[in-house]
Design a protein around this motif. Structure first.
Motif, PDB file in Angstrom:
ATOM      1  N   THR A  45       4.394 -15.489 -94.973  1.00 49.92           N
ATOM      2  CA  THR A  45       4.611 -15.315 -96.407  1.00 49.92           C
ATOM      3  C   THR A  45       3.733 -16.304 -97.154  1.00 49.92           C
ATOM      4  OG1 THR A  45       6.913 -14.666 -96.038  1.00 49.92           O
ATOM      5  CG2 THR A  45       6.323 -15.354 -98.259  1.00 49.92           C
ATOM      6  N   THR A  46       2.997 -15.834 -98.166  1.00 53.82           N
ATOM      7  CA  THR A  46       2.119 -16.706 -98.932  1.00 53.82           C
ATOM      8  C   THR A  46       2.237 -16.375-100.411  1.00 53.82           C
ATOM      9  OG1 THR A  46      -0.138 -17.582 -99.071  1.00 53.82           O
ATOM     10  CG2 THR A  46       0.082 -15.202 -98.770  1.00 53.82           C
ATOM     11  N   TRP A  47       1.495 -17.120-101.262  1.00 51.47           N
ATOM     12  CA  TRP A  47       1.605 -16.901-102.704  1.00 51.47           C
ATOM     13  C   TRP A  47       0.430 -16.096-103.234  1.00 51.47           C
ATOM     14  CZ3 TRP A  47       2.149 -21.997-100.754  1.00 51.47           C
ATOM     15  CH2 TRP A  47       0.975 -22.754-100.713  1.00 51.47           C
ATOM     16  N   ILE A  48       0.665 -15.451-104.373  1.00 48.79           N
ATOM     17  CA  ILE A  48      -0.222 -14.422-104.899  1.00 48.79           C
ATOM     18  C   ILE A  48      -1.592 -14.960-105.316  1.00 48.79           C
ATOM     19  CG2 ILE A  48       0.434 -14.510-107.340  1.00 48.79           C
ATOM     20  CD1 ILE A  48       0.297 -11.302-105.228  1.00 48.79           C
ATOM     21  N   SER A  49      -1.684 -16.249-105.685  1.00 48.06           N
ATOM     22  CA  SER A  49      -2.973 -16.816-106.097  1.00 48.06           C
ATOM     23  C   SER A  49      -3.876 -17.156-104.925  1.00 48.06           C
ATOM     24  CB  SER A  49      -2.756 -18.076-106.950  1.00 48.06           C
ATOM     25  OG  SER A  49      -2.237 -17.741-108.211  1.00 48.06           O
ATOM     26  N   PRO A  91      -8.178 -18.764 -95.211  1.00 50.10           N
ATOM     27  CA  PRO A  91      -7.460 -18.951 -96.469  1.00 50.10           C
ATOM     28  C   PRO A  91      -7.024 -17.594 -97.021  1.00 50.10           C
ATOM     29  CG  PRO A  91      -9.819 -19.146 -96.835  1.00 50.10           C
ATOM     30  CD  PRO A  91      -9.636 -18.954 -95.355  1.00 50.10           C
ATOM     31  N   ALA A  92      -5.773 -17.487 -97.415  1.00 55.45           N
ATOM     32  CA  ALA A  92      -5.275 -16.227 -97.978  1.00 55.45           C
ATOM     33  C   ALA A  92      -6.060 -15.891 -99.243  1.00 55.45           C
ATOM     34  CB  ALA A  92      -3.790 -16.338 -98.295  1.00 55.45           C
ATOM     35  N   PRO A  93      -6.580 -14.662 -99.368  1.00 52.99           N
ATOM     36  CA  PRO A  93      -7.329 -14.299-100.577  1.00 52.99           C
ATOM     37  C   PRO A  93      -6.421 -14.177-101.794  1.00 52.99           C
ATOM     38  CG  PRO A  93      -7.080 -12.396 -99.133  1.00 52.99           C
ATOM     39  CD  PRO A  93      -6.556 -13.576 -98.375  1.00 52.99           C
ATOM     40  N   HIS A 211      -5.177 -23.845-104.274  1.00 56.58           N
ATOM     41  CA  HIS A 211      -5.779 -23.364-105.524  1.00 56.58           C
ATOM     42  C   HIS A 211      -4.875 -23.584-106.734  1.00 56.58           C
ATOM     43  CE1 HIS A 211      -8.537 -20.291-103.244  1.00 56.58           C
ATOM     44  NE2 HIS A 211      -8.820 -21.546-102.981  1.00 56.58           N
ATOM     45  N   LEU A 212      -3.708 -24.171-106.543  1.00 56.16           N
ATOM     46  CA  LEU A 212      -2.720 -24.259-107.619  1.00 56.16           C
ATOM     47  C   LEU A 212      -2.714 -25.650-108.239  1.00 56.16           C
ATOM     48  CD1 LEU A 212       0.226 -22.448-105.795  1.00 56.16           C
ATOM     49  CD2 LEU A 212      -1.411 -21.445-107.399  1.00 56.16           C
TER      50      LEU A 212
END
Length: 220
Positions: A45-49, A91-93, A211-212
């Motif tokens: 599970t990851t975040w949308i950004s 890295p998650a896109p 990225h946050l």
């Protein structure tokens, strides 16, 4: 020299190069192995950004051509990966334009073959509430970042923490630990072997987790 290999069983083959009917000169041995196989995606599970480091575990990853994230609206997205024989990390896109929760398929490409590797779930970005920067000695900074509790299982290998100071100075903050109470999660990292830590701690700065950007709210 590039060439296409014929199909074969899992075995060793000798390779030689022959020019114009002459002697075939040995070029070494070649191993045929099974196609790559995925056993686990961490975290799943990851975040949308995007920006969180995702690790896939399995075998024979050193023969893949590239790793693909397949989204029903965006199509296939090639991602930059680092692979060994037993794991791939990428890295998650960013899928910020997608609304709400979304699932994407993770695939491996070996020539013209696409192998399903599992599903990665995207959720809304974590909600960071602020940070505090302290220096007990003038060569070390301690950074505490707080966020609301959520379903992200953040660990040391998943995130990069950066402190920005002045116009163009930035420092990588080494992950120390993460603690969770009833309402909030605290991430602790340290920046060591720097100059003027006391001055940086009391001056203008910003903190970013992958990225946050963490809101400029100083924790009490």
């Amino acid at each position: 020299m590039k060439f296409s290999l014929p199909s074969s069983r899992k075995e060793m083959k000798d390779v030689c190069i022959q020019f114009d009917g002459g002697t075939c000169s040995s070029a070494g041995a070649l191993s045929y192995i099974a196609l790559p196989h995925c056993s686990l995606i961490v975290p799943a599970t990851t975040w949308i950004s995007g920006g969180q480091n995702i690790t896939i575990m399995g075998r024979n990853f050193d023969v893949i051509d590239n790793l693909i994230i397949s989204h029903e609206l965006k199509g296939n997205i090639n991602v930059s990966e680092y692979c060994t024989a037993t794991f791939c990390r990428f890295p998650a896109p960013n899928l910020k334009s997608s609304k709400g929760r979304t699932n994407v398929a993770v695939k491996l490409r070996v020539q013209d073959t696409y192998l399903d590797c599992g599903t990665l779930q995207y959720l809304e970005d974590p909600r960071f509430t602020g940070y505090r920067v302290e220096s007990e000695i003038d060569t070390e900074l301690e950074v505490k970042i707080q966020k609301e509790n959520d379903n992200f299982n953040i660990s040391k290998d998943d995130i990069d923490i950066t402190l920005f100071h002045g116009e163009n100075k930035q420092f990588n903050c080494s992950f120390e630990n993460i603690t969770r109470n009833q309402d909030l999660t605290t991430i602790l990292c340290k920046i060591k072997s720097i100059k003027n830590a006391n001055s940086i701690a009391t001056s203008s700065k910003k903190v970013r987790v992958s990225h946050l950007e963490v809101p400029p709210v100083v924790l009490i």
